[in-house]
Design a protein around this motif. Structure first.
Motif, PDB file in Angstrom:
ATOM      1  N   TYR A  19      -8.632   0.116   0.629  1.00 38.18           N
ATOM      2  CA  TYR A  19      -7.718   1.311   0.150  1.00 38.18           C
ATOM      3  C   TYR A  19      -7.890   0.841  -1.434  1.00 38.18           C
ATOM      4  CZ  TYR A  19      -6.237   1.414   4.857  1.00 38.18           C
ATOM      5  OH  TYR A  19      -6.090   2.115   6.431  1.00 38.18           O
ATOM      6  N   LEU A  20      -8.692   0.308  -2.203  1.00 40.62           N
ATOM      7  CA  LEU A  20      -7.949  -0.841  -3.426  1.00 40.62           C
ATOM      8  C   LEU A  20      -9.371  -0.771  -4.076  1.00 40.62           C
ATOM      9  CD1 LEU A  20      -5.732  -0.826  -5.699  1.00 40.62           C
ATOM     10  CD2 LEU A  20      -5.168  -2.684  -5.135  1.00 40.62           C
ATOM     11  N   THR A  33      -7.611   0.982 -12.246  1.00 37.45           N
ATOM     12  CA  THR A  33      -6.897   0.032 -10.436  1.00 37.45           C
ATOM     13  C   THR A  33      -7.445   1.665  -9.877  1.00 37.45           C
ATOM     14  OG1 THR A  33      -5.829  -1.253 -11.085  1.00 37.45           O
ATOM     15  CG2 THR A  33      -5.631  -0.427  -9.331  1.00 37.45           C
ATOM     16  N   LEU A  49      -3.216  -7.208  -2.200  1.00 42.16           N
ATOM     17  CA  LEU A  49      -3.826  -6.562  -3.258  1.00 42.16           C
ATOM     18  C   LEU A  49      -5.321  -6.879  -2.650  1.00 42.16           C
ATOM     19  CD1 LEU A  49      -2.355  -6.396  -6.955  1.00 42.16           C
ATOM     20  CD2 LEU A  49      -2.460  -4.741  -4.767  1.00 42.16           C
ATOM     21  N   ALA A  80       0.533  -1.144  -0.138  1.00 42.67           N
ATOM     22  CA  ALA A  80      -0.063  -0.069   0.218  1.00 42.67           C
ATOM     23  C   ALA A  80       1.029   1.635   0.000  1.00 42.67           C
ATOM     24  CB  ALA A  80      -0.713  -0.107   1.202  1.00 42.67           C
ATOM     25  N   LEU A 125      -5.907  -4.941   0.421  1.00 43.23           N
ATOM     26  CA  LEU A 125      -6.115  -3.774   0.738  1.00 43.23           C
ATOM     27  C   LEU A 125      -7.414  -3.966  -0.340  1.00 43.23           C
ATOM     28  CD1 LEU A 125      -3.017  -2.342  -0.871  1.00 43.23           C
ATOM     29  CD2 LEU A 125      -3.595  -2.367   1.877  1.00 43.23           C
ATOM     30  N   GLU A 126      -8.198  -5.026  -1.173  1.00 42.44           N
ATOM     31  CA  GLU A 126      -9.806  -4.281  -1.477  1.00 42.44           C
ATOM     32  C   GLU A 126     -10.420  -4.382  -0.745  1.00 42.44           C
ATOM     33  OE1 GLU A 126      -9.389  -5.128  -6.469  1.00 42.44           O
ATOM     34  OE2 GLU A 126      -9.587  -7.282  -4.986  1.00 42.44           O
ATOM     35  N   PHE A 135      -6.689   3.743  -6.195  1.00 39.47           N
ATOM     36  CA  PHE A 135      -6.383   3.313  -4.425  1.00 39.47           C
ATOM     37  C   PHE A 135      -6.249   4.731  -3.700  1.00 39.47           C
ATOM     38  CE2 PHE A 135      -3.362   3.695  -1.686  1.00 39.47           C
ATOM     39  CZ  PHE A 135      -3.133   2.719  -1.162  1.00 39.47           C
ATOM     40  N   CYS A 136      -7.029   4.387  -2.974  1.00 38.88           N
ATOM     41  CA  CYS A 136      -7.533   5.690  -2.132  1.00 38.88           C
ATOM     42  C   CYS A 136      -6.915   5.302  -0.581  1.00 38.88           C
ATOM     43  CB  CYS A 136      -9.281   5.704  -1.527  1.00 38.88           C
ATOM     44  SG  CYS A 136      -9.619   6.750  -0.309  1.00 38.88           S
ATOM     45  N   ASN A 137      -5.789   6.606   0.049  1.00 38.01           N
ATOM     46  CA  ASN A 137      -5.333   6.820   1.138  1.00 38.01           C
ATOM     47  C   ASN A 137      -5.452   6.604   2.304  1.00 38.01           C
ATOM     48  OD1 ASN A 137      -6.230  10.068   0.891  1.00 38.01           O
ATOM     49  ND2 ASN A 137      -4.131  10.655   1.297  1.00 38.01           N
ATOM     50  N   ILE A 155       2.953   1.946  -3.882  1.00 37.18           N
ATOM     51  CA  ILE A 155       1.239   1.984  -4.166  1.00 37.18           C
ATOM     52  C   ILE A 155       1.039   3.132  -4.226  1.00 37.18           C
ATOM     53  CG2 ILE A 155      -0.854   1.430  -5.068  1.00 37.18           C
ATOM     54  CD1 ILE A 155      -0.483  -1.242  -4.905  1.00 37.18           C
ATOM     55  N   GLN A 156       1.397   4.072  -2.927  1.00 38.29           N
ATOM     56  CA  GLN A 156       0.640   5.456  -2.584  1.00 38.29           C
ATOM     57  C   GLN A 156       2.488   6.026  -3.414  1.00 38.29           C
ATOM     58  OE1 GLN A 156      -0.730   5.846   0.807  1.00 38.29           O
ATOM     59  NE2 GLN A 156      -0.562   7.907   1.485  1.00 38.29           N
TER      60      GLN A 156
END
Length: 357
Positions: free
Chosen positions: A97-98, A114, A89, A57, A92-93, A116-118, A60-61
């Motif tokens: 987060y994903l 895709t 992944l 995470a 995170l889903e 991604f939210c922090n 990716i961020q």
């Protein structure tokens, strides 16, 4: 003496102000000025995510927008394998987060987008409140200038004091009580508070990942022999108990051996040598091996060989059948000839063709 020593940390430790803790980590925090990523403690200390998922995470961020973060793309960029990346992944889903969704473009091509939210919790709260979490709050507008001074409203006269001994109603008691003005910050909060708001601490948690559509397939049963004789059971039990001599990870309990013995007996019943069974069960073991009985159950079920073919099957396979055309008797000259159906021989058919011409 050849090991390089990091003396910078030792010097920085002596320059830290204030008393230092007797145990535990000591932070030397230096403010970043370039090439840094802000990570919240809700992610760094998430108790429901594994360390691998938290690490991916953060990675990716830190990537720029538009970078491919599929399983194969991440496996080519980092040294973790595809299975570890896929598991991270999925974690995170599951925690929001994903998000991976298939989208059809204008040209008809289907791609995987895709997102991604922090801060997934803040995104959900903003969605419930009907606001946008990435837009700054609207600044309060100054009141318009007063053009003409309006006359002040008349001051209400204080209510008359009740007669002594007369009962007071609740409204009268509230009117008689002294009115204390609320602080300015409290007044501002009361003005800005909506009539019906959802408490921020009790905002509903919405799972962004849809549930799987395909049900999980049940595990196949262990193979069973046609007849579990005492000799087969004794040989299977001895083979399972002897596995720890060849692989120290395969330490089985008596209950595990009792459950797996029929499957080993099925292998022995199919004329499989004990060395072959031992090699199939102990070869290329995963490290670390957490559940030996489950691994042996899977291998005994998935790798069981078919029964050996019998002598008749091998003889039939070695001598393939040849189609033989039977003899027929010609209806004209009564001469024998080979043909799948009765009729005339070749000479008679030629004479009939000439006569018809």
């Amino acid at each position: 003496m050849d090991t390089p020593q990091n003396t910078a940390l030792a010097r920085a430790l002596t320059e830290l102000p204030g008393p230092l803790p007797a145990r535990g980590v000591i932070h030397i925090a230096i403010r970043h000025t370039d090439r840094f990523t802000v990570v919240g403690n809700h992610l760094a200390q998430h108790t429901g995510l594994s360390t691998v998922a938290v690490g991916f995470a953060v990675r990716i961020q830190s990537l720029p927008q538009g970078t491919e973060i599929g399983i194969k793309a991440l496996a080519a960029r980092f040294r973790e394998g595809e299975k570890i990346i896929a598991t991270a992944l999925r974690e995170l889903e599951a925690h929001g987060y994903l998000r991976r969704a298939r989208t059809r473009l204008a040209n008809g091509r289907i791609v995987t987008r895709t997102v991604f939210c922090n801060q997934p919790t803040a995104l959900l709260r903003a969605h419930c409140a009907g606001t946008s979490p990435w837009l700054p709050p609207a600044e309060p507008q100054a009141p318009p200038p007063v053009q003409d001074a309006e006359p002040e409203p008349p001051t209400p006269e204080p209510p008359a004091a009740p007669e002594p001994g007369a009962p007071q109603t609740p409204a009268a008691r509230e009117a008689a009580a002294p009115q204390t003005p609320a602080p300015p910050d409290v007044q501002q909060q009361q003005e800005q508070a909506p009539e019906a708001s959802v408490p921020q601490d009790h905002a509903p948690y919405v799972v962004l990942v849809p549930p799987p559509t395909a049900p999980r397939q049940p595990s196949p049963p262990l193979p069973q022999p046609r007849e579990l004789t005492a000799e087969l059971h004794r040989a299977a039990t001895a083979l399972l108990g002897d596995l720890r001599r060849h692989a120290h990870q395969l330490v089985l309990s008596e209950n595990d051996i009792r459950q797996l013995a029929p499957a080993v007996a099925a292998w022995l019943e199919r004329d499989t040598r004990p060395d072959t069974i031992r090699h199939a069960l102990t070869n290329d073991l995963p490290q670390p091996l957490r559940h030996p009985a489950k691994l042996l159950k899977h291998r005994l079920t998935a790798l069981i060989p078919p029964p050996l073919p019998g002598p008749d099957d091998l003889t039939a396979a070695a001598r393939p059948r040849i189609a033989v055309t039977p003899f027929q008797t010609c209806d004209g000259c009564e001469r024998a000839f080979r043909s799948p159906a009765p009729g005339h021989c070749r000479d008679c058919r030629t004479e009939h063709t000439r006569a018809a011409a």
